[in-house]
Design a protein around this motif. Structure first.
Motif, PDB file in Angstrom:
ATOM      1  N   SER A 102      40.629  48.645  33.865  1.00  0.00           N
ATOM      2  CA  SER A 102      40.795  48.695  35.546  1.00  0.00           C
ATOM      3  C   SER A 102      38.782  49.682  35.896  1.00  0.00           C
ATOM      4  O   SER A 102      39.342  51.031  35.711  1.00  0.00           O
ATOM      5  CB  SER A 102      40.775  48.658  36.555  1.00  0.00           C
ATOM      6  OG  SER A 102      42.321  48.595  36.957  1.00  0.00           O
ATOM      7  N   GLU A 147      46.469  45.183  42.697  1.00  0.00           N
ATOM      8  CA  GLU A 147      47.243  44.469  41.007  1.00  0.00           C
ATOM      9  C   GLU A 147      47.903  44.475  41.601  1.00  0.00           C
ATOM     10  O   GLU A 147      48.655  45.898  41.554  1.00  0.00           O
ATOM     11  CB  GLU A 147      46.151  45.042  39.516  1.00  0.00           C
ATOM     12  CG  GLU A 147      45.000  45.272  39.397  1.00  0.00           C
ATOM     13  CD  GLU A 147      44.382  45.173  38.187  1.00  0.00           C
ATOM     14  OE1 GLU A 147      45.543  46.056  37.936  1.00  0.00           O
ATOM     15  OE2 GLU A 147      43.681  45.811  37.948  1.00  0.00           O
ATOM     16  N   GLN A 188      48.457  51.943  31.503  1.00  0.00           N
ATOM     17  CA  GLN A 188      47.247  51.577  32.773  1.00  0.00           C
ATOM     18  C   GLN A 188      46.425  53.054  32.824  1.00  0.00           C
ATOM     19  O   GLN A 188      46.342  53.817  33.285  1.00  0.00           O
ATOM     20  CB  GLN A 188      47.618  51.445  34.438  1.00  0.00           C
ATOM     21  CG  GLN A 188      49.125  50.229  34.370  1.00  0.00           C
ATOM     22  CD  GLN A 188      49.153  50.526  35.483  1.00  0.00           C
ATOM     23  OE1 GLN A 188      49.735  50.833  35.958  1.00  0.00           O
ATOM     24  NE2 GLN A 188      49.824  49.033  35.756  1.00  0.00           N
ATOM     25  N   GLN A 193      42.858  53.524  34.772  1.00  0.00           N
ATOM     26  CA  GLN A 193      41.481  53.978  36.100  1.00  0.00           C
ATOM     27  C   GLN A 193      40.813  54.231  36.176  1.00  0.00           C
ATOM     28  O   GLN A 193      41.072  55.101  35.958  1.00  0.00           O
ATOM     29  CB  GLN A 193      42.798  53.262  37.713  1.00  0.00           C
ATOM     30  CG  GLN A 193      42.006  52.430  38.665  1.00  0.00           C
ATOM     31  CD  GLN A 193      41.190  53.996  39.414  1.00  0.00           C
ATOM     32  OE1 GLN A 193      40.271  54.097  39.179  1.00  0.00           O
ATOM     33  NE2 GLN A 193      41.764  54.674  39.980  1.00  0.00           N
ATOM     34  N   CYS A 214      41.076  50.966  45.638  1.00  0.00           N
ATOM     35  CA  CYS A 214      42.108  51.072  44.487  1.00  0.00           C
ATOM     36  C   CYS A 214      43.380  50.853  44.972  1.00  0.00           C
ATOM     37  O   CYS A 214      44.017  52.070  45.827  1.00  0.00           O
ATOM     38  CB  CYS A 214      42.414  51.641  43.278  1.00  0.00           C
ATOM     39  SG  CYS A 214      43.604  51.163  42.197  1.00  0.00           S
ATOM     40  N   ASN A 246      48.019  49.637  42.979  1.00  0.00           N
ATOM     41  CA  ASN A 246      48.303  49.308  42.031  1.00  0.00           C
ATOM     42  C   ASN A 246      49.782  49.476  42.016  1.00  0.00           C
ATOM     43  O   ASN A 246      50.162  50.159  41.875  1.00  0.00           O
ATOM     44  CB  ASN A 246      47.807  50.114  40.763  1.00  0.00           C
ATOM     45  CG  ASN A 246      47.848  49.574  39.468  1.00  0.00           C
ATOM     46  OD1 ASN A 246      49.687  49.312  39.083  1.00  0.00           O
ATOM     47  ND2 ASN A 246      47.519  48.950  39.316  1.00  0.00           N
ATOM     48  N   TYR A 263      49.251  54.018  43.871  1.00  0.00           N
ATOM     49  CA  TYR A 263      50.062  54.012  43.549  1.00  0.00           C
ATOM     50  C   TYR A 263      50.950  53.750  44.022  1.00  0.00           C
ATOM     51  O   TYR A 263      52.004  54.287  44.552  1.00  0.00           O
ATOM     52  CB  TYR A 263      49.299  54.604  42.319  1.00  0.00           C
ATOM     53  CG  TYR A 263      48.425  53.747  41.235  1.00  0.00           C
ATOM     54  CD1 TYR A 263      48.776  53.602  40.156  1.00  0.00           C
ATOM     55  CD2 TYR A 263      47.562  54.568  41.900  1.00  0.00           C
ATOM     56  CE1 TYR A 263      47.349  53.057  39.510  1.00  0.00           C
ATOM     57  CE2 TYR A 263      46.419  54.301  40.898  1.00  0.00           C
ATOM     58  CZ  TYR A 263      45.709  53.484  39.882  1.00  0.00           C
ATOM     59  OH  TYR A 263      45.382  52.840  39.151  1.00  0.00           O
TER      60      TYR A 263
END
Length: 362
Positions: A127, A139, A155, A157, A165, A167, A193
């Motif tokens: 990302s 996401e 992943q 980022q 963000c 996720n 996250y």
């Protein structure tokens, strides 16, 4: 939107401020998003992997660590999707990259891996954003791992500081399935996250490895959950991070041994380096147990770099910056070494070194 995200599975005192993500992580209210398919680039798929139009498992049957409210948000607002069915063992790493640009500032990505029995896959998601782009990235990745399948999700980022963000990852593992999530998180102004692994099958396993580096006023919020149902299941969670400037971070790590998960094993650990006087770290390791014959361990190491070690390395010819970088690299290596792109690994290492230099003690 006022939905509560990254909820701690068992709540503690509210005044500690760790039960859920703060208001800064409220999901943005947006009209229907225009398609972001142009924001997604992907590698060519081998014959063992097929792109499918719909994910076979419903959202309600697989919840991410951020929570069902977030998953429903993605279901309603997604403007790019990419679902893979893995039919056999696959040696090729599948790569996708999402990019926030001035023309496409909002991304809601719905991704998924459906790994059939005995199959394997490595998928790297990156990302990024253009320097001048200001927007947000949301996401969700769902992983359904059937019997004896193996999935590794990587992943990376590296969004700019004008981008927010979110996720989420949702995992369901059948008998003997092995799922690994690897995360390198460096960018965005604030990032939430959350992973949730449902180890339903006997001898299924889950491994989570995370590195992060925050500075200036960045805010990170993690909520990672592993639920053990099957016998002889195993979880390993490892996190290493650096806090600098006036940044802050919360990590909730939960291992839950459900009734019937006999001989299950769960380990979680975190190493936090605090490089500034104004940083704020909160770590919440949690082990829940409804079964007697299990093994659960958690550990956290939080503090500053060992000046004795730095002095020793300087006495061997390294500069103070090189000594600090060497000690941080040792903590970050388990994740960086699993990124299959050598150039990307070097770029991330260079960025970490630059930011470490910017935050050297005066």
């Amino acid at each position: 939107m006022n939905e509560q995200l990254n909820n701690l599975p068992v709540l503690t005192w509210n005044h500690l401020g760790v039960n859920r993500a703060g208001q800064e992580f409220a999901l943005p209210e947006v009209p229907q998003l225009e398609s972001a398919e142009k924001n997604l680039t992907m590698s060519v798929l081998p014959s063992t992997v097929e792109r499918i139009q719909e994910f076979p498992i419903d959202y309600k049957d697989m919840e991410s660590g951020i929570g069902s409210a977030y998953d429903n948000y993605i279901a309603k607002n997604s403007n790019v999707s990419y679902f893979l069915k893995v039919k056999q063992e696959t040696e090729q790493t599948i790569r996708t990259k999402t990019c926030i640009t001035p023309d496409h500032k909002t991304l809601a990505g719905d991704f998924g891996i459906y790994a059939e029995e005995g199959s394997s896959l490595v998928w790297m998601q990156e990302s990024v954003s253009d320097e001048e782009a200001a927007g947000f990235s949301t996401e969700l990745t769902r992983i359904y791992a059937k019997k004896n399948s193996r999935v590794r999700l990587i992943q990376v980022q590296n969004l700019n500081r004008s981008t927010a963000c979110w996720n989420g990852v949702a995992i369901y593992a059948e008998d003997g399935a092995k799922v690994e999530v690897v995360r390198a998180i460096l960018g965005s102004s604030h990032a939430a996250y959350g992973t949730r692994a449902e180890l339903k099958g006997r001898e299924s396993s889950y491994q989570l490895e995370t590195i992060y580096f925050t500075d200036q006023s960045q805010i990170y919020d993690f909520n990672d959950v592993a639920n053990h149902y099957g016998k002889n299941t195993q979880t390993d969670m490892y996190t290493a991070g650096v806090l600098a400037g006036e940044s802050s971070k919360i990590l909730r790590g939960t291992i839950d041994f459900k009734k019937g998960a006999v001989y299950a094993v769960g380990h979680e650990s975190e190493e936090v380096l605090m490089l500034g006087e104004k940083v704020r770290n909160r770590t919440v390791p949690l082990i829940l147990c409804a079964e007697e014959q299990v093994e659960g361990q958690h550990a956290a190491s939080i503090g500053r770099l060992d000046e004795t070690q730095i002095y020793y390395l300087i006495s061997r010819g390294l500069t103070p910056l090189q000594a600090r970088m060497l000690l941080i690299e040792g903590r970050f290596a388990p994740v960086l070494d699993k990124i299959p792109d050598e150039q990307l690994r070097e770029e991330l290492a260079s960025q970490i070194e630059r930011r470490l230099k910017e935050n050297e003690p005066k």
